[in-house]
Design an enzyme around this catalytic site. Structure first.
Site, PDB file in Angstrom:
ATOM      1  CD  GLU A  75      15.926  -9.259 -25.005  1.00 35.52           C
ATOM      2  OE1 GLU A  75      15.256  -8.354 -25.534  1.00 35.52           O
ATOM      3  OE2 GLU A  75      17.114  -9.492 -25.311  1.00 35.52           O
ATOM      4  CB  CYS A 121      20.694  -9.131 -28.190  1.00 33.22           C
ATOM      5  SG  CYS A 121      22.270  -8.838 -28.974  1.00 33.22           S
ATOM      6  CD  GLU A 145      21.291  -7.733 -32.541  1.00 33.68           C
ATOM      7  OE1 GLU A 145      20.311  -8.177 -31.894  1.00 33.68           O
ATOM      8  OE2 GLU A 145      22.296  -7.262 -32.023  1.00 33.68           O
ATOM      9  CG  LEU A 146      14.751  -5.950 -33.759  1.00 32.55           C
ATOM     10  CD1 LEU A 146      13.326  -6.049 -34.236  1.00 32.55           C
ATOM     11  CD2 LEU A 146      15.145  -4.490 -33.532  1.00 32.55           C
ATOM     12  CB  SER A 200      19.483   9.187 -24.367  1.00 28.99           C
ATOM     13  OG  SER A 200      18.839   9.549 -25.564  1.00 28.99           O
ATOM     14  CG  HIS A 256      25.643   5.309 -29.003  1.00 31.67           C
ATOM     15  ND1 HIS A 256      24.970   4.206 -28.521  1.00 31.67           N
ATOM     16  CD2 HIS A 256      26.950   4.930 -29.074  1.00 31.67           C
ATOM     17  CE1 HIS A 256      25.840   3.217 -28.317  1.00 31.67           C
ATOM     18  NE2 HIS A 256      27.046   3.628 -28.665  1.00 31.67           N
ATOM     19  CD1 TRP A 269      20.768   1.463 -23.533  1.00 32.28           C
ATOM     20  CD2 TRP A 269      21.831  -0.157 -22.421  1.00 32.28           C
ATOM     21  NE1 TRP A 269      19.817   0.562 -23.104  1.00 32.28           N
ATOM     22  CE2 TRP A 269      20.449  -0.452 -22.417  1.00 32.28           C
ATOM     23  CE3 TRP A 269      22.679  -1.051 -21.778  1.00 32.28           C
ATOM     24  CZ2 TRP A 269      19.906  -1.573 -21.798  1.00 32.28           C
ATOM     25  CZ3 TRP A 269      22.145  -2.185 -21.171  1.00 32.28           C
ATOM     26  CH2 TRP A 269      20.779  -2.431 -21.181  1.00 32.28           C
ATOM     27  CG  ASN A 270      23.470  -4.210 -25.339  1.00 32.28           C
ATOM     28  OD1 ASN A 270      23.701  -3.465 -26.285  1.00 32.28           O
ATOM     29  ND2 ASN A 270      22.983  -5.420 -25.508  1.00 32.28           N
ATOM     30  N   GLY A 286      18.486  -2.899 -30.960  1.00 32.22           N
ATOM     31  CA  GLY A 286      17.721  -2.427 -29.809  1.00 32.22           C
ATOM     32  C   GLY A 286      16.458  -3.243 -29.627  1.00 32.22           C
ATOM     33  CB  SER A 287      13.476  -2.493 -27.643  1.00 35.68           C
ATOM     34  OG  SER A 287      13.100  -1.246 -28.180  1.00 35.68           O
TER      35      SER A 287
HETATM   36  P1  NDP Z   1      15.680   0.846 -27.084  1.00 37.10           P
HETATM   37  O1  NDP Z   1      15.360   0.002 -28.226  1.00 37.10           O
HETATM   38  O2  NDP Z   1      14.627   1.752 -26.579  1.00 37.10           O
HETATM   39  O3  NDP Z   1      16.982   1.725 -27.410  1.00 37.10           O
HETATM   40  C1  NDP Z   1      17.926   1.386 -28.394  1.00 37.10           C
HETATM   41  C2  NDP Z   1      18.205   2.582 -29.293  1.00 37.10           C
HETATM   42  O4  NDP Z   1      17.031   2.905 -30.031  1.00 37.10           O
HETATM   43  C3  NDP Z   1      18.555   3.843 -28.520  1.00 37.10           C
HETATM   44  O5  NDP Z   1      19.471   4.593 -29.288  1.00 37.10           O
HETATM   45  C4  NDP Z   1      17.223   4.563 -28.433  1.00 37.10           C
HETATM   46  O6  NDP Z   1      17.375   5.945 -28.231  1.00 37.10           O
HETATM   47  C5  NDP Z   1      16.637   4.260 -29.783  1.00 37.10           C
HETATM   48  N1  NDP Z   1      15.176   4.283 -29.857  1.00 37.10           N
HETATM   49  C6  NDP Z   1      14.279   3.908 -28.934  1.00 37.10           C
HETATM   50  N2  NDP Z   1      13.039   4.032 -29.398  1.00 37.10           N
HETATM   51  C7  NDP Z   1      13.131   4.507 -30.648  1.00 37.10           C
HETATM   52  C8  NDP Z   1      12.185   4.869 -31.648  1.00 37.10           C
HETATM   53  N3  NDP Z   1      10.876   4.737 -31.450  1.00 37.10           N
HETATM   54  N4  NDP Z   1      12.643   5.334 -32.825  1.00 37.10           N
HETATM   55  C9  NDP Z   1      13.959   5.464 -33.043  1.00 37.10           C
HETATM   56  N5  NDP Z   1      14.898   5.149 -32.139  1.00 37.10           N
HETATM   57  C10 NDP Z   1      14.500   4.661 -30.953  1.00 37.10           C
HETATM   58  O7  NDP Z   1      16.187  -0.070 -25.904  1.00 37.10           O
HETATM   59  P2  NDP Z   1      16.167   0.237 -24.332  1.00 37.10           P
HETATM   60  O8  NDP Z   1      17.481   0.756 -23.998  1.00 37.10           O
HETATM   61  O9  NDP Z   1      15.008   1.052 -23.913  1.00 37.10           O
HETATM   62  O10 NDP Z   1      15.975  -1.228 -23.780  1.00 37.10           O
HETATM   63  C11 NDP Z   1      14.679  -1.815 -23.765  1.00 37.10           C
HETATM   64  C12 NDP Z   1      14.772  -3.274 -24.092  1.00 37.10           C
HETATM   65  O11 NDP Z   1      15.252  -3.451 -25.429  1.00 37.10           O
HETATM   66  C13 NDP Z   1      15.744  -4.075 -23.262  1.00 37.10           C
HETATM   67  O12 NDP Z   1      15.209  -4.430 -22.045  1.00 37.10           O
HETATM   68  C14 NDP Z   1      16.015  -5.241 -24.177  1.00 37.10           C
HETATM   69  O13 NDP Z   1      14.969  -6.149 -24.088  1.00 37.10           O
HETATM   70  C15 NDP Z   1      16.015  -4.616 -25.553  1.00 37.10           C
HETATM   71  N6  NDP Z   1      17.364  -4.267 -26.008  1.00 37.10           N
HETATM   72  C16 NDP Z   1      17.993  -5.113 -26.826  1.00 37.10           C
HETATM   73  C17 NDP Z   1      19.277  -4.855 -27.216  1.00 37.10           C
HETATM   74  C18 NDP Z   1      19.988  -5.755 -28.119  1.00 37.10           C
HETATM   75  O14 NDP Z   1      21.215  -5.838 -28.050  1.00 37.10           O
HETATM   76  N7  NDP Z   1      19.286  -6.419 -29.010  1.00 37.10           N
HETATM   77  C19 NDP Z   1      20.012  -3.694 -26.755  1.00 37.10           C
HETATM   78  C20 NDP Z   1      19.233  -2.827 -25.917  1.00 37.10           C
HETATM   79  C21 NDP Z   1      17.970  -3.135 -25.573  1.00 37.10           C
HETATM   80  P3  NDP Z   1      17.202   6.581 -26.755  1.00 37.10           P
HETATM   81  O15 NDP Z   1      18.266   5.988 -25.900  1.00 37.10           O
HETATM   82  O16 NDP Z   1      17.403   8.030 -26.989  1.00 37.10           O
HETATM   83  O17 NDP Z   1      15.834   6.230 -26.298  1.00 37.10           O
END
Ligand code: NDP
Length: 457
Positions: free
Chosen positions: A362, A265, A231-232, A160, A158, A133-134, A209-210
């Site tokens: 992070e 990130c 890209e974490l 949620s 995307h 979402w960021n 994402g994470s």
């Molecule tokens: P998440 O990694 O949980 O979410 C990113 C995406 O992955 C969302 O679409 C989410 O779906 C999906 N997702 C989450 N868990 C799973 C899984 N087990 N299997 C498949 N898809 C999954 O990030 P958060 O928004 O919870 O943020 C948590 C932390 O992650 C942040 O504090 C930051 O440290 C890091 N982050 C890093 C980003 C970056 O740009 N590198 C961007 C966002 C977060 P859903 O929304 O439905 O859960």
């Protein structure tokens, strides 16, 4: 997490969506598979025209799209508009460069006993994109633009909390002229991802994402023998050496840490400053951080809006509390405000030690960790001393030191005397726990191509 638009500036739930059923997801995958076959019959020029039309739509509708993003995740309206414009530029970049990036690459035919030998880049099919979402538009576009130009199709799952942005993206590509199904948004929760990734019609996946989400995708894709690009997170170092322009470094440090309300990130997160300039930098930095205006993201005078989720803000606050409880010093900010909305003040924390969460984790909010070091070697040791390796930043006017930083910083990118950012022209991605693979540039396009060797005797 339910699929809903919740305004982070007020905490108000504005719109909720039901998740798609298994049957609806299956039909969407079928459509994307058919669209891929359709795209195989199109030329790069045709796909370029569609992507240019997408850029034109983004430019014409910039302000409306920006408002949707600000409402869903809280970035300032100014930042949201800039994000839309950046996406339009990326579309134009790939529309203009795809022919060059996808052109056959001749090899030395004589050396391989052929009359002709070359490499041909071909699309691999539907790619699942799990996105955060960021930067709800940019993160998707930097995958979608090169993928569609290469002839792949995209299935977007995307985050949620940004369903309206997700639906808007599908609509954008459809209106730009791409065939039905070429880019499809799946409104599903993360629990639905495994089944989609296991589907034989889905050929690869990309996730931003994470770390836990990345590990989960990589594990499933590994069992299915499917390629992934991950890209974490990152905890980018920002190193300031004695020869640096300290005032400029402090100014850029403030922007680098607080852009996107601190949720990027590649935001600089750990500020590693040589003792010779530490006091000057700390003072200038804390001064600039505390001068930022926190508030309504739709107000033009706001620098920092709310964090995107309540959970995210609680996490940031817990990381700061942990550091303070273990002896860290707060130079500014550091108190979670009461009242509506998930705001957090720009914060600078120093006297950090290895047992604290901020040392290794992070921090996804406007919170800077400040470290004092006494030599180049110590700066590198602290900078490289985390499990992450996404971006990095160094400030020095010494040409030899610049060269050494370029080599010694363990990261996917090193920016010297300027803010770390992403450009369509340059590859983007990390090493270590920040992930693998690259987005953007020719490399990003080739990640989801069959790099085919052609040998003609
Ligand atoms: P998440 O990694 O949980 O979410 C990113 C995406 O992955 C969302 O679409 C989410 O779906 C999906 N997702 C989450 N868990 C799973 C899984 N087990 N299997 C498949 N898809 C999954 O990030 P958060 O928004 O919870 O943020 C948590 C932390 O992650 C942040 O504090 C930051 O440290 C890091 N982050 C890093 C980003 C970056 O740009 N590198 C961007 C966002 C977060 P859903 O929304 O439905 O859960």
């Amino acid at each position: 997490m339910s699929i809903a638009t919740t305004n982070p500036a007020t905490g108000q739930v504005l719109k909720t969506y039901g998740a798609m059923s298994d049957e609806q997801v299956d039909e969407a995958i079928e459509r994307t598979e058919l669209a891929h076959r359709q795209l195989l019959g199109t030329t790069i020029e045709q796909r370029g025209r569609w992507l240019t039309a997408a850029a034109e739509l983004l430019e014409a509708e910039r302000d409306d799209i920006a408002r949707v993003m600000t409402t869903e995740m809280g970035k300032t309206l100014a930042a949201a508009k800039a994000e839309v414009s950046k996406c339009a530029s990326a579309c134009r970049f790939y529309a203009g460069h795809a022919a060059e990036f996808l052109a056959d690459v001749p090899a030395d035919a004589a050396a391989v006993s052929a009359t002709r030998a070359f490499v041909r880049y071909q699309p691999i099919g539907p790619v699942l994109a799990v996105m955060p979402w960021n930067f709800p538009l940019w993160q998707v576009m930097r995958f979608a633009a090169p993928a569609l130009m290469a002839g792949n199709t995209g299935l977007l799952k995307h985050a949620s909390n940004v369903p309206q942005t997700a639906l808007l993206l599908e609509d954008l590509f459809r209106r730009a002229g791409f065939p039905e199904g070429a880019f499809t948004t799946l409104l599903v929760g993360s629990e639905a991802v495994e089944k989609i990734l296991r589907d034989s019609r889905v050929r690869a996946a990309t996730l931003t994402g994470s770390e836990p989400a990345g590990r989960s995708i990589a594990q499933i894709a590994g069992r299915e023998l499917k390629k992934t690009v991950l890209e974490l997170g990152g905890s980018d170092p920002f190193v300031v050496m004695p020869s640096a322009d300290v005032e400029l470094a402090a100014e850029v440090a403030t922007t680098a840490r607080c852009q996107n309300n601190g949720q990027s990130c590649i935001a600089a997160k750990r500020f590693i400053v040589h003792a010779d300039v530490y006091e000057a930098f700390a003072e200038a930095f804390a001064h600039r951080m505390s001068a930022l205006r926190v508030g309504d993201p739709t107000d033009d005078t706001t620098d920092v809006g709310p964090l995107a989720t309540e959970r995210g803000r609680d996490e940031v606050d817990a990381q700061v509390r942990d550091a303070v409880d273990k002896g860290a010093t707060v130079l500014c900010g550091g108190e979670k405000p009461s009242g509506a909305g998930w705001f957090y003040p720009p914060t600078v924390v120093t006297d950090l030690t290895p047992g604290m969460r901020m040392w290794t984790e992070e921090v996804f909010g406007p919170v800077a960790g400040l470290y004092r070091v006494s030599s180049y070697a110590e700066a590198i040791e602290v900078a490289n001393g985390t499990a992450f390796g996404l971006g990095s930043n160094a400030w020095t006017r010494d040409p030899q030191e610049q060269e050494r930083f370029a080599t010694d910083l363990l990261a996917g990118a090193v920016f010297i005397n300027g803010m770390t950012t992403s450009y369509p022209e340059l590859p983007f991605g990390g090493v270590k726990n920040s992930g693998y693979g690259r987005e953007l540039s020719a490399q990003g396009m080739h990640e989801f191509c069959n790099v085919k060797t052609v040998w003609i005797g």
